[in-house]
Write an enzyme that holds these catalytic residues in place. Structure first.
Site, PDB file in Angstrom:
ATOM      1  N   GLU A  19     -50.226 -44.330  19.584  1.00 17.70           N
ATOM      2  CA  GLU A  19     -49.724 -43.052  18.583  1.00 17.70           C
ATOM      3  C   GLU A  19     -50.129 -43.603  17.369  1.00 17.70           C
ATOM      4  O   GLU A  19     -49.904 -44.950  17.016  1.00 17.70           O
ATOM      5  CB  GLU A  19     -48.416 -43.211  18.919  1.00 17.70           C
ATOM      6  CG  GLU A  19     -47.672 -42.948  20.616  1.00 17.70           C
ATOM      7  CD  GLU A  19     -46.121 -42.060  20.119  1.00 17.70           C
ATOM      8  OE1 GLU A  19     -45.386 -43.090  19.477  1.00 17.70           O
ATOM      9  OE2 GLU A  19     -45.445 -42.307  21.309  1.00 17.70           O
TER      10      GLU A  19
ATOM     11  N   HIS B 263     -43.752 -37.548  18.275  1.00 14.26           N
ATOM     12  CA  HIS B 263     -42.917 -37.757  19.028  1.00 14.26           C
ATOM     13  C   HIS B 263     -41.602 -37.523  17.570  1.00 14.26           C
ATOM     14  O   HIS B 263     -41.479 -38.041  17.222  1.00 14.26           O
ATOM     15  CB  HIS B 263     -43.028 -40.184  18.614  1.00 14.26           C
ATOM     16  CG  HIS B 263     -42.792 -40.627  19.784  1.00 14.26           C
ATOM     17  ND1 HIS B 263     -42.891 -41.650  19.860  1.00 14.26           N
ATOM     18  CD2 HIS B 263     -40.989 -40.683  19.849  1.00 14.26           C
ATOM     19  CE1 HIS B 263     -41.949 -42.407  20.553  1.00 14.26           C
ATOM     20  NE2 HIS B 263     -41.034 -41.431  20.850  1.00 14.26           N
TER      21      HIS B 263
ATOM     22  N   ARG C 290     -41.801 -42.163  27.462  1.00 19.07           N
ATOM     23  CA  ARG C 290     -42.775 -43.052  26.998  1.00 19.07           C
ATOM     24  C   ARG C 290     -43.650 -42.776  27.510  1.00 19.07           C
ATOM     25  O   ARG C 290     -44.087 -42.138  28.092  1.00 19.07           O
ATOM     26  CB  ARG C 290     -42.255 -44.373  27.206  1.00 19.07           C
ATOM     27  CG  ARG C 290     -40.444 -44.420  26.467  1.00 19.07           C
ATOM     28  CD  ARG C 290     -40.807 -45.528  25.475  1.00 19.07           C
ATOM     29  NE  ARG C 290     -39.487 -46.292  24.313  1.00 19.07           N
ATOM     30  CZ  ARG C 290     -38.679 -45.093  24.031  1.00 19.07           C
ATOM     31  NH1 ARG C 290     -38.963 -44.511  24.062  1.00 19.07           N
ATOM     32  NH2 ARG C 290     -37.945 -46.047  22.915  1.00 19.07           N
TER      33      ARG C 290
END
Length: 313
Positions: free
Chosen positions: A268, A286, A239
Site C-alpha cells: 500500500e 484502505h 487484509r
C-alpha cells in the site's frame, strides 16, 4: 498521580495523527505525545528511529516484531489503532515485556457498511456506469439484484457478524465459514455452515473477513478463483495478501469471475495500474475502517489503553 509529562508517547498511525480531536485528547493526558507528521507509513528503519525513545506507542498497520522491539528497549505498551493484530507479534511483545492494548470490533460497522456498499455497487454496476457516464458514455447496463442471491462469508467474527446483520433484509442464502465453532449462532441466524470450497463453488458473492496468517495468505488464488461461478464477485476488506492480486487480475481480464472489490492490498499504496483500471474492479485506499465515527472510536480506544496502563495501572 505520577506526572504524565515524563512519558514519551508516540503515534505512528497516520489517521490518528491527522485528527485534531484525537491529538488534543491525547495531548491533554500526555503532554509530550509525538505524532507521525509525514503522512506516510514508516519504513522499518524510520519506525525504529521513531520508537527508540518511546515509553508507549499507538500504532496502526506498522509491523511490530522482534527486530523492532530489540531496538526499542524503553517501550512498555503498544496500543492498537484499529482491530487487526496480525501486524503485532505477540510472542515478541511477551519476550520484551511489552503490553498490548487492543479492543476488538471498534470499527466493525464502518467496515461492514463498506462491504455492503461494494456488494451493491458490483451487483448493480454503479461505479462502472458512473465512471463511463463521466466520460460521456451512456451505458444502461443495470447489473443484477443482490436480493435472494447466495453469499459466502469467510470469517464470522465481529465484522462478519455485522455484515450478516446488514444483509438480512436482502433475503439471501448465507453460507459461512470460520475456524471457531459457532453452531448456535449459525442456527439462531439461519446461516449455513460450509467449507471454503463449497463457498467458492456455490456463492455469487464471496466476502472475506479474516486475519492474514499462514492459513489465509493467498486464499484467493488461481485455483480458488477457477472454482467460482462466472457471475461471482469477490470482496476483500480484510487484509492485503489474502488475495493474490496477479491471479485476480487474470481472472477479471478473462471473465473467470464477474468482478471484485478491494480496500486492502499486498503493498500500500498499490502499484499495479492495470489492475486498478479494470472496469470490473472496484478499489478504495484502505478506508473501510476510516469512517469519521470509526476513526474516533479506534483512537479513543487506543488512548484508553494508555490511560489504563499509566494512570489506573
Amino acid at each position: 498521580m505520577t506526572e504524565l509529562n515524563q512519558y514519551n508517547i508516540v503515534v505512528t498511525a497516520n489517521a490518528f495523527s491527522k485528527n485534531k480531536i484525537l491529538r488534543d485528547q491525547l495531548l491533554s493526558i500526555f503532554p509530550n505525545a509525538k505524532f507521525n507528521e509525514t503522512g506516510l507509513r514508516f519504513t522499518k528503519e524510520e519506525l525504529v528511529d521513531f520508537l527508540k525513545n518511546a515509553d508507549a506507542a499507538i500504532v496502526g498497520l506498522d509491523q511490530i516484531d522482534d527486530s523492532v522491539l530489540s531496538q526499542t528497549k524503553k517501550l512498555k505498551i503498544i496500543a492498537k489503532y484499529g482491530v487487526g493484530l496480525d501486524n503485532i507479534n505477540a510472542n515478541a511483545c511477551k519476550k520484551f515485556n511489552v503490553s498490548i492494548g487492543w479492543t476488538g470490533g471498534v470499527n466493525k460497522l464502518s467496515v461492514a457498511e463498506m462491504t455492503l456498499g461494494f456488494i451493491l455497487g458490483l451487483s448493480r454496476n454503479l461505479y462502472s456506469t458512473s465512471s463511463k457516464l463521466s466520460k460521456g458514455i451512456w451505458n444502461k447496463s443495470g447489473g443484477v439484484q443482490f436480493s435472494g442471491k447466495t453469499i459466502g462469508i469467510i470469517g464470522v467474527g465481529n465484522i462478519g457478524k455485522e455484515v450478516i446483520r446488514l444483509i438480512k433484509p436482502f433475503s439471501c442464502k448465507i453460507l459461512v465459514n470460520d475456524v471457531i465453532n459457532q453452531e448456535n449462532y449459525y442456527k439462531d441466524n439461519g446461516l449455513i455452515e460450509a467449507s471454503k470450497d463449497e463457498i467458492f463453488k456455490k456463492a455469487e458473492v464471496i466476502t472475506i473477513h479474516t486475519p492474514l496468517n499462514s492459513e489465509t495468505n493467498n486464499l484467493i488464488n488461481h485455483k480458488t478463483l477457477s472454482m467460482m461461478k462466472s457471475n461471482a464477485y469477490v470482496i476483500n476488506t480484510a487484509r492485503g495478501g489474502i488475495v493474490n492480486q496477479d491471479d485476480l487480475k487474470y481472472a477479471l481480464e478473462n471473465n473467470i469471475i464477474s468482478g471484485a472489490a478491494m480496500d486492502v492490498y499486498e503493498n500500500e499504496p498499490p502499484e499495479d495500474s492495470k489492475l486498478l483500471s479494470l472496469d470490473n474492479f472496484y478499489c478504495t485506499p484502505h478506508i473501510g475502517g476510516n469512517s469519521r465515527e470509526a476513526v474516533m472510536a479506534m483512537g479513543e480506544s487506543a488512548i484508553s489503553h494508555l490511560e489504563k496502563y499509566f494512570i489506573k495501572g
